[in-house]
Scaffold this active site. Structure first.
Site, PDB file in Angstrom:
ATOM      1  CB  CYS A 246      11.967  54.013  30.475  1.00  0.00           C
ATOM      2  SG  CYS A 246      11.804  54.140  32.042  1.00  0.00           S
TER       3      CYS A 246
ATOM      4  CB  CYS B  89       8.780  57.348  31.874  1.00  0.00           C
ATOM      5  SG  CYS B  89      10.042  57.500  30.645  1.00  0.00           S
TER       6      CYS B  89
ATOM      7  CE1 TYR C 192      47.385  45.147  60.859  1.00  0.00           C
ATOM      8  CE2 TYR C 192      45.148  44.600  61.589  1.00  0.00           C
ATOM      9  CZ  TYR C 192      45.913  45.337  60.723  1.00  0.00           C
ATOM     10  OH  TYR C 192      45.364  46.037  59.756  1.00  0.00           O
TER      11      TYR C 192
ATOM     12  CB  CYS D 208      15.113  56.060  30.601  1.00  0.00           C
ATOM     13  SG  CYS D 208      13.477  56.981  30.267  1.00  0.00           S
TER      14      CYS D 208
ATOM     15  CE  LYS E 154      42.979  41.279  54.207  1.00  0.00           C
ATOM     16  NZ  LYS E 154      41.903  42.310  54.267  1.00  0.00           N
TER      17      LYS E 154
ATOM     18  CG  ASP F 218      35.776  42.830  56.415  1.00  0.00           C
ATOM     19  OD1 ASP F 218      36.243  43.874  55.828  1.00  0.00           O
ATOM     20  OD2 ASP F 218      34.674  42.510  55.792  1.00  0.00           O
TER      21      ASP F 218
ATOM     22  CE  LYS G 297      39.928  39.202  50.847  1.00  0.00           C
ATOM     23  NZ  LYS G 297      40.143  40.538  49.967  1.00  0.00           N
TER      24      LYS G 297
ATOM     25  CD  GLU H 100      48.168  38.810  62.472  1.00  0.00           C
ATOM     26  OE1 GLU H 100      49.566  38.295  62.623  1.00  0.00           O
ATOM     27  OE2 GLU H 100      47.717  39.917  62.437  1.00  0.00           O
TER      28      GLU H 100
ATOM     29  CB  CYS I 277      11.888  59.251  33.108  1.00  0.00           C
ATOM     30  SG  CYS I 277      12.049  57.687  34.083  1.00  0.00           S
TER      31      CYS I 277
HETATM   32  S1  IVH Z   1      49.043  43.358  58.274  1.00  0.00           S
HETATM   33  C1  IVH Z   1      52.096  45.748  55.737  1.00  0.00           C
HETATM   34  N1  IVH Z   1      47.254  41.883  59.424  1.00  0.00           N
HETATM   35  O1  IVH Z   1      44.185  44.091  55.495  1.00  0.00           O
HETATM   36  C2  IVH Z   1      50.926  44.912  56.190  1.00  0.00           C
HETATM   37  N2  IVH Z   1      46.491  43.510  57.975  1.00  0.00           N
HETATM   38  O2  IVH Z   1      44.594  44.038  52.798  1.00  0.00           O
HETATM   39  C3  IVH Z   1      50.274  45.668  57.027  1.00  0.00           C
HETATM   40  N3  IVH Z   1      44.116  43.731  57.741  1.00  0.00           N
HETATM   41  O3  IVH Z   1      45.551  47.222  55.152  1.00  0.00           O
HETATM   42  C4  IVH Z   1      48.994  44.587  56.991  1.00  0.00           C
HETATM   43  N4  IVH Z   1      43.705  42.251  59.499  1.00  0.00           N
HETATM   44  O4  IVH Z   1      43.663  47.034  56.949  1.00  0.00           O
HETATM   45  C5  IVH Z   1      47.513  42.772  58.706  1.00  0.00           C
HETATM   46  N5  IVH Z   1      46.064  40.825  60.940  1.00  0.00           N
HETATM   47  C6  IVH Z   1      45.938  41.686  59.977  1.00  0.00           C
HETATM   48  C7  IVH Z   1      45.079  42.346  59.288  1.00  0.00           C
HETATM   49  C8  IVH Z   1      45.441  43.297  58.240  1.00  0.00           C
HETATM   50  C9  IVH Z   1      43.150  42.956  58.462  1.00  0.00           C
HETATM   51  C10 IVH Z   1      43.758  44.682  56.890  1.00  0.00           C
HETATM   52  C11 IVH Z   1      44.614  45.944  56.956  1.00  0.00           C
HETATM   53  C12 IVH Z   1      45.407  46.080  55.678  1.00  0.00           C
HETATM   54  C13 IVH Z   1      44.647  45.167  54.696  1.00  0.00           C
HETATM   55  C14 IVH Z   1      45.283  44.607  53.542  1.00  0.00           C
END
Ligand code: IVH
Length: 741
Positions: A455, A458, A273, A479, A163, A165, A361, A161, A485
């Site tokens: 610097c 100044c 999630y 500086c 991740k 942000d 990532k 799934e 300055c």
């Molecule tokens: S699972 C025990 N699923 O990523 C693990 N985390 O780097 C629970 N995050 O703290 C996390 N999307 O804030 C999980 N689909 C996803 C996520 C996710 C974003 C974030 C979350 C976590 C961080 C870890």
């Protein structure tokens, strides 16, 4: 390379964030990696190097955690943060002894800030291990199989799934009602944001379904969609308010508001999630529980899939990566989780992350462009930061026209030259960086960049401190002209009038800033000429906004009353680096007057090849109890800068420093020069010295006509003889104690 004529991004250019923030953190010791040491592979580090780097990394990471989690203002990219964290973990893996109870590897995020009530997570909110390549995904799958002893053809299903942000949040439902909502905080304890979370439309206050347990912590990510982020920033801009750097910061800043009505006005969203404590679960798989979340009324991510091999996971990663730009919200990778909950339980956790999940990532986004110039910015603390001025280029949908070059060593290490074609990178957030130079494209005649030693704001000298213990130079050049300055002036003036410095009633930080902006005060001495100048001025202070006759008169009286100030406060107020209140006292107890301090600083010669130990004046200063090489160097450099001497002289015309109020003034040895010689039996040499200095005496290493008293123990030799020849009084250790009581 992307041409400068690329369509501009609808998003605000990243340069709305000032790159100088990055090195201000570096200046505090939080961000500047020691490039040289970090070039050594962990396998090649000695135990001592590992220990030093482990400590430095811990401090650096903790600084970034605070910036990210508490201030919602990260100063390095996620990719760089991950790199720091990886190195830290690699060091601990090779040197397990370094892994103390407070090892960062056991922690997630940063402790909650004081703004909100605290919530203890019944089940800790952990983090995820990261990986970046297909091979690492294969290794993850193999690791899980090995751990479970699934070495035959046992089926092992994972979920994948996006991740998200954003920021994770734990929502506790008791009997189907939202009871508490908490941020992650440090993983063990988060902030109570219940009132704010109740305003988020897609988070149900009540959940429904036959399989809803009595108690369940539903966990997931609060985020802001890209379009909502842009609209919010437009509103911020229209209202003259600061812009958010990215949707994550906007989401965090919106959630962590003391006033829930502000959160309510911000378009926050949530994907469920994961879960924490649960009295029972609605399914026995990850996928099944998330499906239940959807039935109960939560938004869940539509791109969640199942996969039965590393190859399938990687294929889903690429499918999500392909979709990324069209999702409408920021994601920074793909998360893989073991689907069966019983297997998750067996796999358990390793330090701060589950063994059953990993985040794959996305690589940082990069582009080629030209380095047009290197601008040196001067931060509030005098740190000189090189900033790359670039031909504007779109990197990951954002127009980048400047990027941080970190510091002098980084420029040299990467051999970045004006005119070069460079690779710039931004990793989902914060300040873009120059990653490397494309040497093949270097124009003829491009010369190595000479980092200025003066610097640019100044003209004062800019220096790099040397750590006397390691002999290594600080990465940051600073500086030394803090008192003149313009880049540092407001900060210095604020310090000058602060409570433990001149402490002028009615002249606080705000007033100083206003006076600076109005052109009334540009240097400390100006404070003391304010009344006289005001009397002749066409625009009198009493006629300015916020001021009246009485308040102006009160201010002038308060200023007049500080024309006599204790000499240690005077020195502290100068804002010499490393000279806080204690060191100012130590120095002034020894030197007595500002003039004597200045004279000593100008006479001192720091250790060098010709003077391996420094000269006598240097030894005298570094011999003062509590004053080491770092402080002495800062004092010497301060007074070596003519601009600073001018400011001090101007100030001394206005202010008469008074001798320190000290216990010592009544002591019989106050102001005397004492020499200890021979072996002392009741105290060590250091104790003797500290005691004498506490009592206001100066302690010298050799006997001269200036010596008032010699304390001689058994075995005293040439110093004792010299004292006798010069007629200096000589006493025993017992007599010393009798004398000072
Ligand atoms: S699972 C025990 N699923 O990523 C693990 N985390 O780097 C629970 N995050 O703290 C996390 N999307 O804030 C999980 N689909 C996803 C996520 C996710 C974003 C974030 C979350 C976590 C961080 C870890």
């Amino acid at each position: 390379m992307t041409a400068p004529s690329d369509p501009p991004s609808p998003r605000k250019p990243r340069s709305t964030r000032k790159p100088k923030a990055a090195t201000e953190v570096a200046a505090d010791g939080a961000a500047a990696p020691d490039a040289a040491a970090r070039d050594i592979a962990v396998a090649g580090l000695s135990a001592a190097q590992a220990k030093a780097e482990h400590g430095a990394l811990a401090a650096e990471i903790a600084g970034h955690d605070r910036a990210y989690y508490q201030k919602d203002a990260p100063v390095i990219s996620d990719a760089d943060y991950d790199a720091l964290r990886r190195r830290y973990e690699e060091i601990e893996a090779r040197f397990p002894k370094l892994k103390g109870a407070d090892s960062l590897s056991e922690k997630v995020g940063a402790a909650p800030s004081e703004k909100f009530g605290k919530v203890i997570h019944q089940v800790p909110m952990l983090s995820l291990a990261n990986c970046f390549s297909d091979t690492e995904v294969e290794e993850f799958v193999a690791r899980v199989r090995r751990f479970l002893a699934f070495d035959g053809g046992e089926e092992l299903v994972f979920t994948s799934e996006p991740k998200i942000d954003g920021l994770s949040c734990s929502l506790r439902y008791v009997e189907s009602q939202l009871a508490v909502a908490a941020t992650r905080g440090d993983g063990a304890e988060g902030e109570d944001v219940t009132a704010n979370v109740r305003t988020i439309a897609c988070i149900p206050n009540e959940i429904s379904g036959a399989d809803v347990p009595d108690i369940i912590d539903v966990r997931g990510e609060i985020y802001m969609a890209g379009a909502d982020f842009e609209a919010l920033n437009e509103r911020q801009a229209a209202a003259g308010k600061p812009l958010f750097a990215n949707p994550r910061n906007a989401a965090a800043g919106s959630l962590r508001q003391l006033d829930p009505s502000i959160t309510a006005s911000r378009p926050l969203k949530f994907f469920a999630y994961a879960w924490g404590e649960a009295s029972s679960l609605p399914a026995d798989t990850q996928f099944g529980v998330v499906e239940a979340f959807a039935r109960w009324g939560f938004a869940t991510n539509p791109h969640m899939r199942m996969a039965a091999s590393a190859a399938e996971l990687v294929a889903q990663y690429h499918a999500i990566e392909e979709e990324r730009a069209r999702l409408g919200y920021d994601i920074d990778g793909v998360v893989y989780k073991v689907n069966r909950i019983d297997l998750q339980r067996r796999l358990g956790f390793i330090s701060r992350s589950p063994r059953w999940a990993i985040a794959h990532k996305f690589p940082a986004e990069q582009a080629f462009t030209q380095l047009e110039d290197i601008e040196i910015q001067v931060g509030r603390t005098g740190a000189l930061t090189p900033v790359a001025k670039l031909t504007p280029v779109t990197v990951g949908g954002v127009v980048v026209s400047s990027a941080t070059l970190h510091n002098e060593d980084e420029i040299a290490r990467k051999d970045v030259r004006i005119g070069d074609t460079v690779v710039v990178q931004r990793a989902g957030d914060v300040i873009p960086q120059v990653v490397r130079v494309v040497e093949e494209k270097r124009p003829a005649g491009a010369v190595p960049f000479q980092f200025p030693h003066l610097c640019p704001a100044c003209g004062s000298h800019a220096v790099r401190e040397v750590d006397p213990k390691t002999g290594k130079e600080d990465a940051v050049r600073r500086c030394t002209g803090g008192l003149i300055c313009p880049a540092q002036m407001v900060e210095r003036l604020r310090h000058f009038v602060s409570r433990n410095a001149f402490d002028i009633e009615g002249l606080g930080e705000k007033q100083v800033e206003a006076f600076y902006d109005w052109g009334l005060i540009a240097s400390p001495a100006d404070i003391f000429t304010l009344e006289e100048r005001n009397a002749r001025s066409l625009q009198r202070l009493e006629n300015r906004e916020g001021w009246g006759k009485t308040s102006a008169q009160n201010l002038f009286s308060a200023i007049a009353s500080r024309r006599n100030v204790a000499v240690d406060r005077f020195v502290f107020a100068l804002g010499i680096r490393h000279v806080g209140e204690t060191n100012a006292k130590r120095l002034m107890r020894h030197y007595g007057t500002v003039e004597a301090l200045e004279e000593a600083a100008l006479a001192a010669v720091m250790p060098s090849d010709t003077h391996p130990k420094g000269n006598e004046a240097w030894l005298e200063m570094t011999g003062i109890d509590g004053i080491g090489g770092v402080v002495a160097e800062a004092v010497v450099e301060f007074f070596e800068e003519p601009n600073n001497r001018e400011v001090v002289a101007a100030l001394l015309k206005e202010v008469t420093p008074e001798p320190m109020e000290q216990v010592a003034s009544e002591s019989p040895v106050a102001g005397k020069t004492v020499v200890f010689t021979g072996s002392l039996e009741k105290m060590t040499r250091e104790e003797a010295k500290a005691m004498a200095e506490r009592l206001g005496a100066k302690v010298a290493g050799s006997v001269s006509a200036k010596t008032d008293l010699v304390v001689a123990g058994p075995g005293a030799g040439s110093k004792l003889e010299k004292a006798r020849t010069l007629g200096v009084s000589v006493i025993t250790e017992d007599e010393w104690f009798a004398l000072v009581g």
